[in-house]
Design a protein around this motif. Structure first.
Motif, PDB file in Angstrom:
ATOM      1  N   VAL A   4       0.699  -1.008  -0.168  1.00  0.00           N
ATOM      2  CA  VAL A   4      -0.028  -0.147  -0.057  1.00  0.00           C
ATOM      3  C   VAL A   4       0.640   1.278   0.104  1.00  0.00           C
ATOM      4  CG1 VAL A   4      -1.904   1.082   1.362  1.00  0.00           C
ATOM      5  CG2 VAL A   4      -1.960  -1.042   1.244  1.00  0.00           C
ATOM      6  N   VAL A   5       0.721   2.021  -0.994  1.00  0.00           N
ATOM      7  CA  VAL A   5       1.438   3.167  -0.957  1.00  0.00           C
ATOM      8  C   VAL A   5       0.797   4.336  -1.092  1.00  0.00           C
ATOM      9  CG1 VAL A   5       3.121   4.376  -2.807  1.00  0.00           C
ATOM     10  CG2 VAL A   5       3.082   1.864  -2.520  1.00  0.00           C
ATOM     11  N   TYR A   6       0.939   5.359  -0.276  1.00  0.00           N
ATOM     12  CA  TYR A   6       0.269   6.882  -0.315  1.00  0.00           C
ATOM     13  C   TYR A   6       1.315   7.745  -1.146  1.00  0.00           C
ATOM     14  CZ  TYR A   6      -1.831  10.868   1.913  1.00  0.00           C
ATOM     15  OH  TYR A   6      -2.450  12.323   2.097  1.00  0.00           O
ATOM     16  N   ASN A   7       0.679   8.195  -2.399  1.00  0.00           N
ATOM     17  CA  ASN A   7       1.315   8.917  -3.094  1.00  0.00           C
ATOM     18  C   ASN A   7       0.658  10.168  -3.308  1.00  0.00           C
ATOM     19  OD1 ASN A   7       3.261  10.274  -5.134  1.00  0.00           O
ATOM     20  ND2 ASN A   7       3.126   8.688  -6.691  1.00  0.00           N
ATOM     21  N   THR A   8       1.260  11.459  -2.926  1.00  0.00           N
ATOM     22  CA  THR A   8       0.308  12.706  -3.106  1.00  0.00           C
ATOM     23  C   THR A   8       1.378  13.524  -3.041  1.00  0.00           C
ATOM     24  OG1 THR A   8      -1.493  13.621  -1.737  1.00  0.00           O
ATOM     25  CG2 THR A   8       0.391  12.887  -0.418  1.00  0.00           C
ATOM     26  N   ALA A   9       0.734  14.888  -3.032  1.00  0.00           N
ATOM     27  CA  ALA A   9       1.508  16.342  -2.947  1.00  0.00           C
ATOM     28  C   ALA A   9       0.630  16.946  -1.990  1.00  0.00           C
ATOM     29  CB  ALA A   9       1.183  17.226  -4.349  1.00  0.00           C
ATOM     30  N   THR A  10       1.503  17.728  -1.085  1.00  0.00           N
ATOM     31  CA  THR A  10       1.032  18.488   0.139  1.00  0.00           C
ATOM     32  C   THR A  10       1.922  19.671   0.110  1.00  0.00           C
ATOM     33  OG1 THR A  10       0.889  18.558   2.399  1.00  0.00           O
ATOM     34  CG2 THR A  10       3.253  17.663   1.443  1.00  0.00           C
ATOM     35  N   THR A  11       1.192  20.851   0.803  1.00  0.00           N
ATOM     36  CA  THR A  11       1.941  22.126   0.981  1.00  0.00           C
ATOM     37  C   THR A  11       3.265  21.927   1.881  1.00  0.00           C
ATOM     38  OG1 THR A  11       0.457  22.574   2.825  1.00  0.00           O
ATOM     39  CG2 THR A  11      -0.172  23.161   0.502  1.00  0.00           C
ATOM     40  N   LEU A  12       3.924  23.053   2.071  1.00  0.00           N
ATOM     41  CA  LEU A  12       5.146  22.929   2.813  1.00  0.00           C
ATOM     42  C   LEU A  12       4.547  22.836   4.528  1.00  0.00           C
ATOM     43  CD1 LEU A  12       8.107  23.263   3.169  1.00  0.00           C
ATOM     44  CD2 LEU A  12       7.703  25.813   3.202  1.00  0.00           C
ATOM     45  N   ASP A  13       3.317  23.398   4.647  1.00  0.00           N
ATOM     46  CA  ASP A  13       2.875  23.267   5.938  1.00  0.00           C
ATOM     47  C   ASP A  13       1.700  21.988   6.185  1.00  0.00           C
ATOM     48  OD1 ASP A  13       0.810  24.636   4.235  1.00  0.00           O
ATOM     49  OD2 ASP A  13       0.256  26.070   5.947  1.00  0.00           O
ATOM     50  N   GLY A  14       1.786  21.239   5.119  1.00  0.00           N
ATOM     51  CA  GLY A  14       1.390  19.978   5.522  1.00  0.00           C
ATOM     52  C   GLY A  14      -0.318  19.825   5.090  1.00  0.00           C
ATOM     53  N   TYR A  15      -0.774  20.374   4.209  1.00  0.00           N
ATOM     54  CA  TYR A  15      -1.956  20.241   3.664  1.00  0.00           C
ATOM     55  C   TYR A  15      -2.160  19.819   2.335  1.00  0.00           C
ATOM     56  CZ  TYR A  15      -2.843  23.033   7.982  1.00  0.00           C
ATOM     57  OH  TYR A  15      -2.959  23.550   9.178  1.00  0.00           O
ATOM     58  N   LEU A  16      -3.206  18.797   2.277  1.00  0.00           N
ATOM     59  CA  LEU A  16      -3.387  18.271   0.991  1.00  0.00           C
ATOM     60  C   LEU A  16      -4.536  19.241  -0.050  1.00  0.00           C
ATOM     61  CD1 LEU A  16      -4.604  14.722   2.177  1.00  0.00           C
ATOM     62  CD2 LEU A  16      -2.391  15.306   0.991  1.00  0.00           C
ATOM     63  N   VAL A 146       4.244  26.179  -1.192  1.00  0.00           N
ATOM     64  CA  VAL A 146       3.256  26.799  -0.994  1.00  0.00           C
ATOM     65  C   VAL A 146       2.634  26.408   0.644  1.00  0.00           C
ATOM     66  CG1 VAL A 146       0.673  27.082  -1.437  1.00  0.00           C
ATOM     67  CG2 VAL A 146       2.162  26.405  -3.391  1.00  0.00           C
ATOM     68  N   THR A 147       2.140  27.514   1.308  1.00  0.00           N
ATOM     69  CA  THR A 147       1.760  27.469   2.449  1.00  0.00           C
ATOM     70  C   THR A 147       0.273  27.898   2.600  1.00  0.00           C
ATOM     71  OG1 THR A 147       2.493  29.559   3.317  1.00  0.00           O
ATOM     72  CG2 THR A 147       3.808  27.492   3.929  1.00  0.00           C
ATOM     73  N   LEU A 148      -0.697  27.208   3.116  1.00  0.00           N
ATOM     74  CA  LEU A 148      -2.292  27.432   3.300  1.00  0.00           C
ATOM     75  C   LEU A 148      -2.842  27.964   4.565  1.00  0.00           C
ATOM     76  CD1 LEU A 148      -3.627  24.533   1.010  1.00  0.00           C
ATOM     77  CD2 LEU A 148      -3.143  26.909   0.262  1.00  0.00           C
ATOM     78  N   GLY A 149      -1.942  27.506   5.671  1.00  0.00           N
ATOM     79  CA  GLY A 149      -2.380  28.043   6.772  1.00  0.00           C
ATOM     80  C   GLY A 149      -3.416  27.353   7.718  1.00  0.00           C
ATOM     81  N   ALA A 150      -4.329  26.739   6.847  1.00  0.00           N
ATOM     82  CA  ALA A 150      -5.437  25.754   7.050  1.00  0.00           C
ATOM     83  C   ALA A 150      -5.815  24.971   5.872  1.00  0.00           C
ATOM     84  CB  ALA A 150      -6.638  26.556   7.711  1.00  0.00           C
ATOM     85  N   GLY A 151      -6.507  23.807   6.078  1.00  0.00           N
ATOM     86  CA  GLY A 151      -6.851  22.844   5.116  1.00  0.00           C
ATOM     87  C   GLY A 151      -7.056  21.384   5.614  1.00  0.00           C
ATOM     88  N   LYS A 152      -6.813  20.484   4.658  1.00  0.00           N
ATOM     89  CA  LYS A 152      -7.014  19.152   4.917  1.00  0.00           C
ATOM     90  C   LYS A 152      -5.567  18.589   5.081  1.00  0.00           C
ATOM     91  CE  LYS A 152     -11.295  19.377   4.010  1.00  0.00           C
ATOM     92  NZ  LYS A 152     -12.225  19.764   5.115  1.00  0.00           N
ATOM     93  N   PRO A 153      -5.367  18.232   6.227  1.00  0.00           N
ATOM     94  CA  PRO A 153      -3.850  17.655   6.598  1.00  0.00           C
ATOM     95  C   PRO A 153      -3.385  16.505   5.813  1.00  0.00           C
ATOM     96  CG  PRO A 153      -5.479  17.065   8.485  1.00  0.00           C
ATOM     97  CD  PRO A 153      -6.288  17.728   7.247  1.00  0.00           C
ATOM     98  N   LEU A 154      -2.300  16.262   5.639  1.00  0.00           N
ATOM     99  CA  LEU A 154      -1.593  15.340   4.758  1.00  0.00           C
ATOM    100  C   LEU A 154      -1.899  13.851   5.600  1.00  0.00           C
ATOM    101  CD1 LEU A 154       0.544  14.181   2.958  1.00  0.00           C
ATOM    102  CD2 LEU A 154       2.435  14.699   4.726  1.00  0.00           C
ATOM    103  N   LEU A 155      -1.936  13.633   6.760  1.00  0.00           N
ATOM    104  CA  LEU A 155      -1.899  12.474   7.461  1.00  0.00           C
ATOM    105  C   LEU A 155      -2.345  12.569   8.762  1.00  0.00           C
ATOM    106  CD1 LEU A 155       0.201   9.302   6.917  1.00  0.00           C
ATOM    107  CD2 LEU A 155      -1.433   9.401   8.767  1.00  0.00           C
ATOM    108  N   PRO A 156      -3.531  12.655   9.236  1.00  0.00           N
ATOM    109  CA  PRO A 156      -4.153  13.215  10.541  1.00  0.00           C
ATOM    110  C   PRO A 156      -3.958  12.094  11.424  1.00  0.00           C
ATOM    111  CG  PRO A 156      -6.016  12.879   9.255  1.00  0.00           C
ATOM    112  CD  PRO A 156      -4.681  12.810   8.393  1.00  0.00           C
ATOM    113  N   ARG A 157      -2.709  11.288  11.738  1.00  0.00           N
ATOM    114  CA  ARG A 157      -2.309  10.380  12.662  1.00  0.00           C
ATOM    115  C   ARG A 157      -0.776  10.696  13.116  1.00  0.00           C
ATOM    116  NH1 ARG A 157      -6.944   9.291  10.890  1.00  0.00           N
ATOM    117  NH2 ARG A 157      -8.126   7.397  10.933  1.00  0.00           N
ATOM    118  N   ARG A 158      -0.675  10.034  14.162  1.00  0.00           N
ATOM    119  CA  ARG A 158       0.560  10.180  14.769  1.00  0.00           C
ATOM    120  C   ARG A 158       1.405   8.893  14.365  1.00  0.00           C
ATOM    121  NH1 ARG A 158       2.226  12.695  20.158  1.00  0.00           N
ATOM    122  NH2 ARG A 158       4.592  12.264  20.560  1.00  0.00           N
ATOM    123  N   LEU A 159       2.616   9.317  13.550  1.00  0.00           N
ATOM    124  CA  LEU A 159       3.395   8.046  12.974  1.00  0.00           C
ATOM    125  C   LEU A 159       4.565   8.702  13.487  1.00  0.00           C
ATOM    126  CD1 LEU A 159       2.303   7.086   9.561  1.00  0.00           C
ATOM    127  CD2 LEU A 159       1.875   6.003  11.534  1.00  0.00           C
TER     128      LEU A 159
END
Length: 186
Positions: A4-16, A146-159
């Motif tokens: 299982v591979v999670y392949n995505t793009a995110t902002t510098l502040d961690g939003y999808l 890019v920074t958005l300041g808010a949005g949908k997080p990259l991975l809302p879990r603690r790893l």
């Protein structure tokens, strides 16, 4: 062996996506075409994909797939959409709606992948469910300037770092591409 591979793009502040679920910020980054140049090779190794309903609806609406089903970019691979709602389907695409857990969908995904990988397209909560179930093997993330300041997080879990191993890092245009393998939590 299917991974299982999670392949995505995110902002510098961690939003999808921004707070309105838009990805327009991503397409405005200079050099995004260069960053996408490796996508066809990645897709060759994918046998099935899974996404949440918000991601699916964004793709469906953004590409106007009701009018242009030929724009469905994932071919005839099984595309499993995790949702509790009825959603419109793309004519001719192999899309199934699933309202259960990722663990309940696992055998179906492995069978459809036929030895290739399963791509978690998004969103962050969906990949979080795979991480919670111990099924996440790799995170491939392209970080945009890019920074958005808010949005949908990259991975809302603690790893934590004991579970993530940096395998590679490279520059692609304006993007930093990082690949982490994910160790099981046991």
């Amino acid at each position: 062996m299917t991974r299982v591979v999670y392949n995505t793009a995110t902002t510098l502040d961690g939003y999808l996506a921004d707070p309105d679920d838009s990805l327009e910020w991503l397409f405005a980054v200079p050099g995004s075409a260069e960053a996408e140049s490796s996508f066809p090779a990645f897709l060759e190794g994918i046998g099935a994909l899974v996404m949440g309903s918000t991601t699916y609806e964004w793709v469906y609406n953004h590409e106007r797939l009701d009018e242009h089903p030929e724009k469905w970019a994932y071919g005839d691979r099984l595309s499993l959409v995790l949702t509790t709602r009825d959603l419109p389907l793309v004519e001719g695409a192999n899309i199934r709606l699933h309202s259960g857990s990722v663990r309940e969908a696992w055998e179906q995904l492995v069978s459809a992948a036929d030895g290739r990988d399963v791509w978690v397209v998004g969103g962050g909560d969906v990949v979080g469910q795979f991480a919670d179930a111990g099924l996440l093997d790799e995170i491939r993330v392209s970080i945009a300037p890019v920074t958005l300041g808010a949005g949908k997080p990259l991975l809302p879990r603690r790893l934590e770092s004991d579970r993530l191993v940096l395998e590679s890092a490279r520059q692609s245009g304006q993007f930093a591409e990082l690949v982490y393998s994910v160790r099981s939590s046991s």
